[in-house]
Enzyme design. Structure first.
Site, mmCIF file in Angstrom:
data_model
loop_
_atom_site.group_PDB
_atom_site.id
_atom_site.type_symbol
_atom_site.label_atom_id
_atom_site.label_comp_id
_atom_site.label_asym_id
_atom_site.label_seq_id
_atom_site.Cartn_x
_atom_site.Cartn_y
_atom_site.Cartn_z
ATOM 1 N N GLY A 1 0.826 -1.200 0.000
ATOM 2 C CA GLY A 1 0.000 0.000 0.000
ATOM 3 C C GLY A 1 0.857 1.246 0.000
ATOM 4 O O GLY A 1 2.087 1.183 -0.128
ATOM 5 N N GLY A 2 0.209 2.385 0.155
ATOM 6 C CA GLY A 2 0.941 3.644 0.124
ATOM 7 C C GLY A 2 1.869 3.816 1.300
ATOM 8 O O GLY A 2 2.902 4.483 1.201
ATOM 9 N N MET A 3 1.516 3.215 2.442
ATOM 10 C CA MET A 3 2.304 3.404 3.650
ATOM 11 C C MET A 3 3.005 2.129 4.114
ATOM 12 O O MET A 3 4.025 2.188 4.777
ATOM 13 C CB MET A 3 1.392 3.921 4.774
ATOM 14 C CG MET A 3 2.110 4.344 6.038
ATOM 15 S SD MET A 3 1.011 5.113 7.257
ATOM 16 C CE MET A 3 0.143 3.689 7.902
ATOM 17 N N ASP B 1 -12.042 5.854 7.213
ATOM 18 C CA ASP B 1 -11.688 5.362 5.872
ATOM 19 C C ASP B 1 -12.520 4.129 5.535
ATOM 20 O O ASP B 1 -11.999 3.113 5.067
ATOM 21 C CB ASP B 1 -10.194 5.041 5.797
ATOM 22 C CG ASP B 1 -9.682 5.014 4.353
ATOM 23 O OD1 ASP B 1 -10.392 5.520 3.460
ATOM 24 O OD2 ASP B 1 -8.576 4.485 4.130
#
Length: 477
Positions: free
Chosen positions: A26-28, A139
């Site tokens: 993922g992004g993180m 989210d």
């Protein structure tokens, strides 16, 4: 394709967790499947990406997520077994959820109304628990809702969750996924459980209609629509939607938090009433609509917005745009309804603009005598099948053996209509039946039904025994 994270495969984290494979990036963070050598179980390890270890903001978010999840313990929330944020790499050891995301499921097919209600009720259970601990998820989207094989729904990814009493930074407030973000979150305002309810309402809208309530060319456009525009009613796309379900969705998506359900438990109560009476209509007080969405039904990927605060647009008082908006919305409704009816009633018509004849055929494979398990189920779901299973007691074949299937092997089906049914064996088990005579039949019936019995009650007259007591039972104790 290899990546820099493949070097971790085979490593033993903390001398306990052997990394087996990478299952997501993922992004993180990056997520691995690992084997817990102490507890003999498969787990997931969520590790902060290498390039993020020097970014204080992302490190803090990772630490906040681990703290938040450590506070929560609920069957509908992913479990955390261990957190290590002291060393590098920083990671969490979590429950490995064997299932698929709601997003992946919806890419194959859209849930029916009963399944939608069942999934949403379980998400509300998770949010109710989180809310009791002062946690707002912020989210909620199909990507963060996992469907397990046994029907359990698990809420994941608390990466941008907030905790009551902990002050948010301005840069954190407007973070979220534009397609599902609440108006107040998009504007960088304070959020609470009603913000999660809004996002869940958007998820419900997508589940029953197959489209997003708002779409645009950019995440800012979509977020602005979340703030300023009213969605088309779900029955514009699906005329058969129960009125009560539509009312619940639109109330959850009200622009003003005070006009939504006040808590997950309140929303769950209305869903339970809808389950009990599918024809019920609620007397919600709806805010007067001032704008109508006039965009089409094209699906978009979920862009994310980070750090920007968007402002509500002031309403225009010109009557001409209003008339044009109403006309175009009406035209869109008529067009969508016409297409829906055309496809439903005349699937083979030459007028069908989707030209179903061009959809490729799929040959049904032979699954007779194969073992039915989670792996086979998910393989079929990934291929686009709607799988139905009926179990039959049998001592002739091993348990979980497929002894019948429909359609039969060799049949050709359109790729848009893949359905398969299996008859699967289970072992016969013996159960010692207690003596329920002279007990209240309602209590006995409830207990036996929980054990799996089909209970038939025959009422008889007997002046010598109190009303409601069991006089005899068959089979006997």
């Amino acid at each position: 394709m290899s990546s820099k994270y493949d070097k971790y495969i085979g490593e033993l984290f903390d001398g306990v967790y052997k990394i087996e494979k990478k299952i997501g990036v993922g992004g993180m963070a990056v997520v691995f499947q690992a084997y817990d050598t102490v507890n003999d179980r498969t787990v997931a390890i969520k590790m902060l990406r290498e390039e993020m270890n020097e970014n204080r903001e992302y490190v803090q978010r990772f630490i906040n997520e681990s703290k938040t999840l450590s506070m929560l313990e609920h069957p509908n929330i992913v479990k955390v077994y261990l957190v290590n944020t002291k060393s590098t790499p920083k990671y969490m050891v979590m429950e490995k959820v064997d299932g698929i995301t709601l997003k992946k499921y919806m890419d194959k097919k859209h849930p029916g109304f009963p399944m939608t209600i069942s999934i949403v009720k379980q998400v509300l259970e998770a949010l109710e628990h989180a809310n009791s601990k002062g946690v707002t998820h912020r989210d909620i989207k199909p990507h963060n809702i996992m469907l397990k094989r046994d029907g359990t729904v698990v809420l994941t990814d608390f990466g941008i969750a907030t905790l009551e009493g902990v002050e948010e930074k301005d840069s954190d407030r407007a973070i979220g996924t534009a397609l599902y973000i609440s108006p107040e979150q998009a504007q960088g305002k304070k959020t609470d459980c009603r913000s999660d309810i809004y996002s869940l309402g958007v998820v419900m809208y997508e589940m029953v209609t197959g489209t997003h309530p708002f779409s645009g060319d950019s995440s800012d456009d979509i977020a602005n629509d979340q703030i300023n525009k009213e969605p088309l009613p779900p029955n514009s796309f699906v005329p058969t939607i129960p009125r009560g379900l539509e009312q619940i969705i639109l109330k959850a998506m009200n622009k003003k938090p005070d006009n939504r359900f006040s808590s997950p438990s309140e929303m769950k109560k209305y869903l339970k009433r809808l389950e009990d009476d599918p024809f019920i209509e609620f007397s919600f007080i709806q805010e007067k609509k001032t704008k109508t969405q006039d965009k089409g039904v094209e699906l978009y990927k979920a862009p994310e917005i980070t750090g920007k605060k968007l402002k509500a647009k002031e309403d225009s008082f010109s009557i001409t745009p209003s008339i044009l908006g109403i006309f175009s919305s009406f035209a869109a409704v008529v067009l969508v309804t016409a297409i829906y009816v055309l496809i439903t009633i005349f699937p083979d018509s030459m007028l069908n603009v989707f030209d179903i004849q061009k959809v490729p055929d799929v040959e049904i494979q032979d699954y007779i005598y194969a073992v039915y398990n989670d792996q086979l189920y998910y393989e079929l779901v990934e291929e686009g099948y709607d799988v139905e299973v009926e179990y039959m007691i049998s001592n002739k074949y091993p348990k979980n053996t497929i002894i019948a299937q429909s359609p039969s092997a060799g049949r050709l089906l359109k790729k848009t209509n893949l359905k398969i049914s299996f008859t699967v064996t289970i072992e016969a088990t013996l159960h010692s039946l207690d003596n329920y005579t002279m007990l209240d039949y309602r209590l006995a019936k409830k207990e036996l039904e929980e054990l799996g019995y089909n209970v038939i009650v025959n009422k008889v007259e007997n002046d010598a025994i109190d009303i409601g007591l069991i006089t005899e039972m068959s089979p006997g104790a």
